[in-house]
Design an enzyme around this catalytic site. Structure first.
Site, PDB file in Angstrom:
ATOM      1  N   ASN A 154      65.408  26.453 -41.488  1.00 50.70           N
ATOM      2  CA  ASN A 154      66.691  26.861 -42.078  1.00 50.70           C
ATOM      3  C   ASN A 154      66.916  28.377 -42.048  1.00 50.70           C
ATOM      4  O   ASN A 154      68.049  28.836 -41.945  1.00 50.70           O
ATOM      5  CB  ASN A 154      66.863  26.290 -43.495  1.00 50.70           C
ATOM      6  CG  ASN A 154      65.805  26.743 -44.459  1.00 50.70           C
ATOM      7  OD1 ASN A 154      64.745  27.229 -44.056  1.00 50.70           O
ATOM      8  ND2 ASN A 154      66.068  26.597 -45.743  1.00 50.70           N
ATOM      9  N   LYS A 177      53.163  29.021 -37.069  1.00 53.89           N
ATOM     10  CA  LYS A 177      53.696  27.761 -36.524  1.00 53.89           C
ATOM     11  C   LYS A 177      55.168  27.708 -36.920  1.00 53.89           C
ATOM     12  O   LYS A 177      55.513  27.414 -38.060  1.00 53.89           O
ATOM     13  CB  LYS A 177      52.916  26.573 -37.113  1.00 53.89           C
ATOM     14  CG  LYS A 177      53.623  25.236 -37.062  1.00 53.89           C
ATOM     15  CD  LYS A 177      53.774  24.702 -35.657  1.00 53.89           C
ATOM     16  CE  LYS A 177      54.566  23.396 -35.646  1.00 53.89           C
ATOM     17  NZ  LYS A 177      56.018  23.565 -35.837  1.00 53.89           N
ATOM     18  N   ALA A 179      59.131  26.274 -36.913  1.00 55.29           N
ATOM     19  CA  ALA A 179      59.682  24.914 -36.924  1.00 55.29           C
ATOM     20  C   ALA A 179      59.992  24.469 -35.504  1.00 55.29           C
ATOM     21  O   ALA A 179      60.478  25.258 -34.685  1.00 55.29           O
ATOM     22  CB  ALA A 179      60.953  24.908 -37.765  1.00 55.29           C
ATOM     23  N   GLY A 231      58.525  24.735 -46.974  1.00 56.45           N
ATOM     24  CA  GLY A 231      58.979  23.426 -46.500  1.00 56.45           C
ATOM     25  C   GLY A 231      59.103  22.460 -47.655  1.00 56.45           C
ATOM     26  O   GLY A 231      59.245  22.871 -48.813  1.00 56.45           O
ATOM     27  N   SER A 232      58.996  21.195 -47.348  1.00 59.43           N
ATOM     28  CA  SER A 232      59.247  20.183 -48.387  1.00 59.43           C
ATOM     29  C   SER A 232      58.070  20.052 -49.351  1.00 59.43           C
ATOM     30  O   SER A 232      56.914  20.325 -49.006  1.00 59.43           O
ATOM     31  CB  SER A 232      59.518  18.832 -47.741  1.00 59.43           C
ATOM     32  OG  SER A 232      58.317  18.307 -47.225  1.00 59.43           O
ATOM     33  N   GLU A 253      56.065  27.478 -50.922  1.00 57.45           N
ATOM     34  CA  GLU A 253      57.482  27.645 -51.257  1.00 57.45           C
ATOM     35  C   GLU A 253      58.148  26.324 -50.881  1.00 57.45           C
ATOM     36  O   GLU A 253      58.409  26.054 -49.708  1.00 57.45           O
ATOM     37  CB  GLU A 253      58.025  28.837 -50.460  1.00 57.45           C
ATOM     38  CG  GLU A 253      59.147  29.546 -51.171  1.00 57.45           C
ATOM     39  CD  GLU A 253      60.477  28.994 -50.753  1.00 57.45           C
ATOM     40  OE1 GLU A 253      60.927  28.034 -51.415  1.00 57.45           O
ATOM     41  OE2 GLU A 253      61.052  29.504 -49.783  1.00 57.45           O
ATOM     42  N   LEU A 254      58.387  25.476 -51.896  1.00 55.85           N
ATOM     43  CA  LEU A 254      58.735  24.078 -51.629  1.00 55.85           C
ATOM     44  C   LEU A 254      60.190  23.765 -52.020  1.00 55.85           C
ATOM     45  O   LEU A 254      61.016  24.661 -52.067  1.00 55.85           O
ATOM     46  CB  LEU A 254      57.724  23.179 -52.354  1.00 55.85           C
ATOM     47  CG  LEU A 254      56.245  23.524 -52.053  1.00 55.85           C
ATOM     48  CD1 LEU A 254      55.298  22.647 -52.838  1.00 55.85           C
ATOM     49  CD2 LEU A 254      55.956  23.447 -50.556  1.00 55.85           C
ATOM     50  N   CYS A 287      66.742  26.051 -49.850  1.00 54.07           N
ATOM     51  CA  CYS A 287      66.090  25.497 -51.038  1.00 54.07           C
ATOM     52  C   CYS A 287      66.613  26.162 -52.305  1.00 54.07           C
ATOM     53  O   CYS A 287      66.387  25.658 -53.404  1.00 54.07           O
ATOM     54  CB  CYS A 287      64.573  25.608 -50.928  1.00 54.07           C
ATOM     55  SG  CYS A 287      64.029  27.259 -50.652  1.00 54.07           S
ATOM     56  N   GLU A 384      67.339  16.886 -53.230  1.00 55.36           N
ATOM     57  CA  GLU A 384      67.844  18.103 -52.591  1.00 55.36           C
ATOM     58  C   GLU A 384      68.852  17.706 -51.504  1.00 55.36           C
ATOM     59  O   GLU A 384      68.510  16.960 -50.580  1.00 55.36           O
ATOM     60  CB  GLU A 384      66.645  18.842 -51.979  1.00 55.36           C
ATOM     61  CG  GLU A 384      66.903  20.282 -51.717  1.00 55.36           C
ATOM     62  CD  GLU A 384      65.630  21.024 -51.322  1.00 55.36           C
ATOM     63  OE1 GLU A 384      64.702  20.404 -50.778  1.00 55.36           O
ATOM     64  OE2 GLU A 384      65.588  22.248 -51.547  1.00 55.36           O
TER      65      GLU A 384
HETATM   66  C1  SIN Z   1      64.728  28.910 -48.403  1.00 50.34           C
HETATM   67  O1  SIN Z   1      65.722  28.210 -48.361  1.00 50.34           O
HETATM   68  O2  SIN Z   1      63.633  28.440 -48.098  1.00 50.34           O
HETATM   69  C2  SIN Z   1      64.740  30.362 -48.803  1.00 50.34           C
HETATM   70  C3  SIN Z   1      66.049  30.952 -48.950  1.00 50.34           C
HETATM   71  C4  SIN Z   1      66.050  32.439 -49.239  1.00 50.34           C
HETATM   72  O3  SIN Z   1      65.065  33.164 -49.072  1.00 50.34           O
HETATM   73  O4  SIN Z   1      67.090  32.900 -49.648  1.00 50.34           O
END
Ligand code: SIN
Length: 484
Positions: A154, A177, A179, A231-232, A253-254, A287, A384
């Site tokens: 994303n 790695k 995506a 990721g998820s 960071e999920l 996220c 989500e």
């Molecule tokens: C994310 O969606 O994983 C992060 C978004 C951000 O850093 O603003």
């Protein structure tokens, strides 16, 4: 745009090469559904070589002067800034977001390099007299060692730079790695870092059709000392287990399920503007996207009217077209998931005041949507969305607002709109999240610690905290003779 000059091979310890068996995979433009190009598909042998290279280079890299590492990052920031248009166009092609959004991401991504170029020279320690006298306590910080960094589709650049930046600053070698859906921006970044002076061996970028082919051997190797994953939550949980045998450090960071609370005293214009930002940044595929809107019942009608107007005026189209604000979703699968969540809400009695459907034609488009009368059991309030849909529900008082906001396993961010400072702080402190946006729909900032609590993960990226994730603390006890 032609893709001339955009690397499509593996970046192995500073060298471009084909995958060990020559295999490749296709990368598509989500705005057309057409293939853009093919990219090398890293195989077991490539992963093995990348691990060896990261391990071999670690000691020498850790010994480089911090200023030197900082200067590399600073040059990389400059190169990204100079090439922002080109980087943005490539990102739009492989990820779909509008050019304006891609440009904003390039700036955000580059800022992590500038920020950590400044942090590299501020890795501090401590010298203290032990309480009993006689002894001294020496505390210093050292790179954790070789890292494996796993980035999502994303934000193809920013989620990379906020891991690579602190790793370089701290003196860690790394394997990235990227995506499978968006490898081009990261490969391009690898070339740019080489141009900025990053020594061969510090970084490998391994695009692959199989994340586990790259990640599993790295985590099974006790010489790899850290995993950073965005990721998820589902995948994050599995990776945490995989780190257990070797006790690797982790940053996770999920997923998120961000509540947006609007109180009756909020500035309506600011709240609608903040709602559009919090919802529509990155097509809603973030996220930190506001996932559900809880609005005081006395102002809900006007909020919905204005939000509907704002959402329906957003131009949808291929991200490279002029004036487009909302690009396609990343894949047919992602679009179908949004369709499913909206259908579920509508079937339970919700109403769409705008949108409510996927758009016909090539590419994976979904109309910006506002839903009202969303019942509490609708899946869209719990899962989500990762799409341009704003479900609105109402509350009667502060306690109910807080209860609704915190009624989720996730805890990444919450947005609170009120003109009452006492209430802003009071409610902000009651949010069970790692971040809170007070009268703003945007919290992302390279100088601030980004991260969540509960099922949204742990660890922080960015800010003064970001580099600590890549540093181990060492304490040396010193016994001084002849001193009290
Ligand atoms: C994310 O969606 O994983 C992060 C978004 C951000 O850093 O603003």
């Amino acid at each position: 745009m032609t893709l001339d000059g955009v690397p499509r091979q593996i970046f192995l310890a500073g060298q471009w090469r084909d995958a060990a068996d020559g295999s490749r995979f296709g990368v598509q433009d989500p705005g057309t559904g057409q293939q853009l190009c093919e990219v090398s598909d890293a195989q077991d042998a490539d992963v093995g070589e990348a691990i060896e290279a990261a391990v071999a280079k670690q000691e020498e890299w850790a010994a480089t002067p911090p200023r030197e590492r900082g200067e590399i990052l600073r040059r990389a920031w400059q190169l990204m800034t100079d090439r922002a248009d080109e980087l943005a166009r490539l990102m739009t092609l492989e990820m779909g977001k509008s050019l304006a959004e891609s440009k904003a991401e390039v700036t955000y991504a580059a800022e992590f390099f500038r920020w950590f170029s400044e942090e590299a020279v501020r890795i501090d320690g401590r010298y203290a007299r032990s309480p009993a006298g006689g002894g001294r306590v020496l505390v210093s910080k050292h790179p954790v060692g070789p890292c494996i960094l796993v980035t999502p589709w994303n934000f193809p650049l920013a989620m990379g730079t906020r891991k690579i930046g602190p790793a370089i600053a701290a003196g860690c070698t790394m394997i990235v790695k990227p995506a499978q859906l968006t490898p081009l921006s990261m490969l391009n970044l690898a070339g740019l870092l080489k141009e900025a002076g990053l020594p061969d061996g510090v970084l490998s970028v391994l695009p692959s059709t199989s994340a586990s082919r790259v990640v599993n051997p790295a985590l099974a190797d006790p010489r790899i000392r850290k995993l950073s994953f965005t990721g998820s939550t589902e995948v994050g949980r599995k990776l945490v287990e995989q780190c257990a045998p070797n006790l690797q450090r982790m940053s996770m960071e999920l997923g998120g399920n961000a509540p947006f609370l609007m109180f009756e005293d909020a500035d309506l214009d600011a709240a609608v503007k903040g709602a559009v930002t919090a919802k529509m940044r990155n097509n809603g595929e973030s996220c930190v996207a506001a996932n559900r809107f809880h609005v005081h019942s006395s102002v809900a009608g006007e909020f919905v009217r204005q939000l509907t107007e704002a959402m329906s005026s957003l131009k949808v189209g291929h991200g490279t077209e002029d004036g487009v604000k909302v690009g396609p979703l990343i894949s047919a699968e992602q679009r179908d998931k949004v369709v499913e969540l909206v259908e579920d809400a509508l079937s339970r009695g919700a109403h769409a005041t705008t949108g409510g459907k996927a758009l016909d034609g090539d590419g994976f488009f979904y109309a910006p949507t506002v839903l009202t009368d969303v019942p509490p059991d609708a899946r869209i309030l719990r899962e989500e969305v990762f799409g341009p849909v704003a479900p609105v529900t109402t509350f009667e008082d502060e306690d109910e607002a807080v209860r609704l906001a915190n009624d989720t396993e996730f805890g990444l961010v919450a947005y609170v709109f009120t003109r009452d400072l006492d209430r802003a702080i009071r409610v902000g402190e009651r949010m069970a999240t790692g971040m809170v946006g007070l009268n703003t729909g945007l919290v992302s900032n390279a100088s601030a610690p980004f991260g969540g609590v509960k099922a949204s993960g742990f660890g922080r990226e960015g800010g003064a905290e970001g580099i600590e994730e890549y540093l181990d603390v060492k304490y040396m006890a010193l016994s001084l003779s002849g001193t009290p």
